[in-house]
Design a protein around this motif. Structure first.
Motif, PDB file in Angstrom:
ATOM      1  N   LYS A 167       0.574  -1.074  -0.262  1.00  0.00           N
ATOM      2  CA  LYS A 167      -0.041  -0.135   0.023  1.00  0.00           C
ATOM      3  C   LYS A 167       1.023   1.189  -0.005  1.00  0.00           C
ATOM      4  O   LYS A 167       1.503   1.414   0.190  1.00  0.00           O
ATOM      5  N   LYS A 170      -1.763   4.691   3.109  1.00  0.00           N
ATOM      6  CA  LYS A 170      -1.564   3.103   4.044  1.00  0.00           C
ATOM      7  C   LYS A 170      -2.830   3.813   4.754  1.00  0.00           C
ATOM      8  O   LYS A 170      -2.998   2.854   5.755  1.00  0.00           O
ATOM      9  N   GLU A 173      -9.084   5.376   3.024  1.00  0.00           N
ATOM     10  CA  GLU A 173      -9.951   4.123   2.374  1.00  0.00           C
ATOM     11  C   GLU A 173      -9.645   4.286   1.120  1.00  0.00           C
ATOM     12  O   GLU A 173      -9.507   4.844  -0.074  1.00  0.00           O
ATOM     13  N   LEU A 174     -10.402   2.815   0.359  1.00  0.00           N
ATOM     14  CA  LEU A 174      -9.999   2.417  -1.025  1.00  0.00           C
ATOM     15  C   LEU A 174     -11.577   2.265  -1.816  1.00  0.00           C
ATOM     16  O   LEU A 174     -12.488   1.395  -1.155  1.00  0.00           O
ATOM     17  N   TYR A 211      -5.701  -3.539  -0.219  1.00  0.00           N
ATOM     18  CA  TYR A 211      -6.448  -2.070   0.742  1.00  0.00           C
ATOM     19  C   TYR A 211      -8.209  -3.444   1.303  1.00  0.00           C
ATOM     20  O   TYR A 211      -8.629  -2.323   1.232  1.00  0.00           O
ATOM     21  N   SER A 214      -9.604  -1.878   4.334  1.00  0.00           N
ATOM     22  CA  SER A 214      -9.779  -0.569   3.900  1.00  0.00           C
ATOM     23  C   SER A 214     -10.379  -0.065   2.596  1.00  0.00           C
ATOM     24  O   SER A 214      -9.681   0.425   2.440  1.00  0.00           O
ATOM     25  N   GLN A 215     -11.666  -1.053   2.588  1.00  0.00           N
ATOM     26  CA  GLN A 215     -11.987  -1.110   1.343  1.00  0.00           C
ATOM     27  C   GLN A 215     -13.538  -0.554   1.403  1.00  0.00           C
ATOM     28  O   GLN A 215     -14.380  -1.644   1.873  1.00  0.00           O
TER      29      GLN A 215
END
Length: 331
Positions: A167, A170, A173-174, A211, A214-215
């Motif tokens: 990443k 870091k 959010e993706l 990600y 965090s996606q």
């Protein structure tokens, strides 16, 4: 008197010139040209591309990741005589069009949002300059809170990871269009794709998977972040998506790859590019968007419109004409 109250007229300029001449004649000033004494080495590379605009209460910074050259064999529907005419009109020498790859950083005050992420090292030495552009804008990757991806092609998604697949952003959010994500993770679609396009699938999966924790996948046109709504623009890819930013009565649509080749496609929106997954739908979507943009005088940005890629479009006969935004002197 403030600087905004100062005006320069022909009389002012002539008066200044006459005064300078009088001083020189009186021996008070010597206007002798001499070489600069503080020579600097040539940089040997272009400056990082970062240019900031204001939209309502948002700061929008255009970021240049680099460029690609597009030759006629990549243009769907290309007609040699018309192509030559359009290049002549744009004063383009040779047959290749040099197109930029733009991304956009949105500072909403309480969060930093990146729209698309460039290519990293995926597409050769003329690309992958987004980190330099971010640095020129005074931002580090760790400060980015969210990344809105318009579609999962290499020049829009692959910059979220480095060469080792780690990443880059870091703390971000993706946010991915669900329809596009489903397509690029479809084994049947990958297996039926031409060999030269299969690395697109592999790279898209690698970038998105980095990600996984965090996606967010989005669909439709409901608000995804405060003041930000997706605008489905299918055809170039199944889930190709623009984003509409609305702030304090002003709007901007980041329309991604609605246009790839400005010298051609504003005049000939029926022409496509070889990367269109559904060329007919891409043409239909482009015409519909440009009709709306011209009727509403919509302020929009494009990933491949000459940097910084922001402006409006006007109807021009059977086609359209792009009107670049004024240089942002100050705000």
């Amino acid at each position: 008197m403030t600087s905004s109250q100062i005006s320069v007229s022909r009389r002012t300029l002539l008066g200044a010139a006459a005064g300078a001449g009088a001083l020189a004649a009186a021996g008070g000033v010597s206007f002798v040209s001499s070489p600069a004494q503080a020579a600097a080495a040539k940089a040997g590379k272009p400056m990082a591309g970062a240019l900031r605009y204001k939209v309502g209460d948002l700061e929008i910074t255009a970021l240049l990741d680099g460029y690609l050259d597009v030759t006629p064999e990549l243009v769907i529907g290309y007609e040699a005589e018309e192509g030559q005419r359009l290049r002549d009109t744009a004063m383009i020498e040779g047959e290749a069009l040099r197109i930029p790859v733009n991304a956009y950083l949105v500072n909403a005050g309480d969060r930093l949002i990146l729209v698309d992420s460039g290519t990293s090292d995926a597409l050769g030495p003329t690309m992958g300059r987004l980190p330099d552009a971010l640095a020129a804008a005074g931002v580090t990757p760790d400060q980015v809170d969210a990344i809105l991806i318009t579609h999962m092609h290499p020049d829009h998604l692959f910059g979220v990871v480095d060469g080792d697949g780690n990443k880059v952003f870091k703390n971000a959010e993706l946010i991915l269009p669900e329809v596009d994500n489903a397509f690029w993770f479809d084994d049947a679609a990958m297996n039926s794709a031409p060999e030269q396009f299969k690395p697109f699938f592999v790279g898209a999966r690698r970038a998105a998977d980095a990600y996984k924790g965090s996606q967010t996948l989005i669909s439709g046109d409901k608000e995804v972040l405060p003041g930000i709504r997706p605008m489905p623009l299918p055809g170039h890819t199944p889930g190709h998506t623009g984003y509409l930013f609305d702030s304090n009565g002003e709007t901007l649509v980041i329309a991604a790859d609605i246009v790839h080749m400005a010298a051609y496609q504003f005049s000939r929106p029926d022409w496509g590019i070889g990367f269109d997954i559904d060329p007919a739908q891409a043409v239909s979507t482009r015409k519909k968007f440009l009709d709306q943009a011209s009727a509403d005088k919509l302020f929009f940005a494009g990933a491949h419109i000459p940097f910084p890629g922001m402006g409006r479009v006007a109807k021009d006969g059977e086609g359209y004409r792009f009107v670049a935004a004024s240089w942002p002197y100050a705000y």
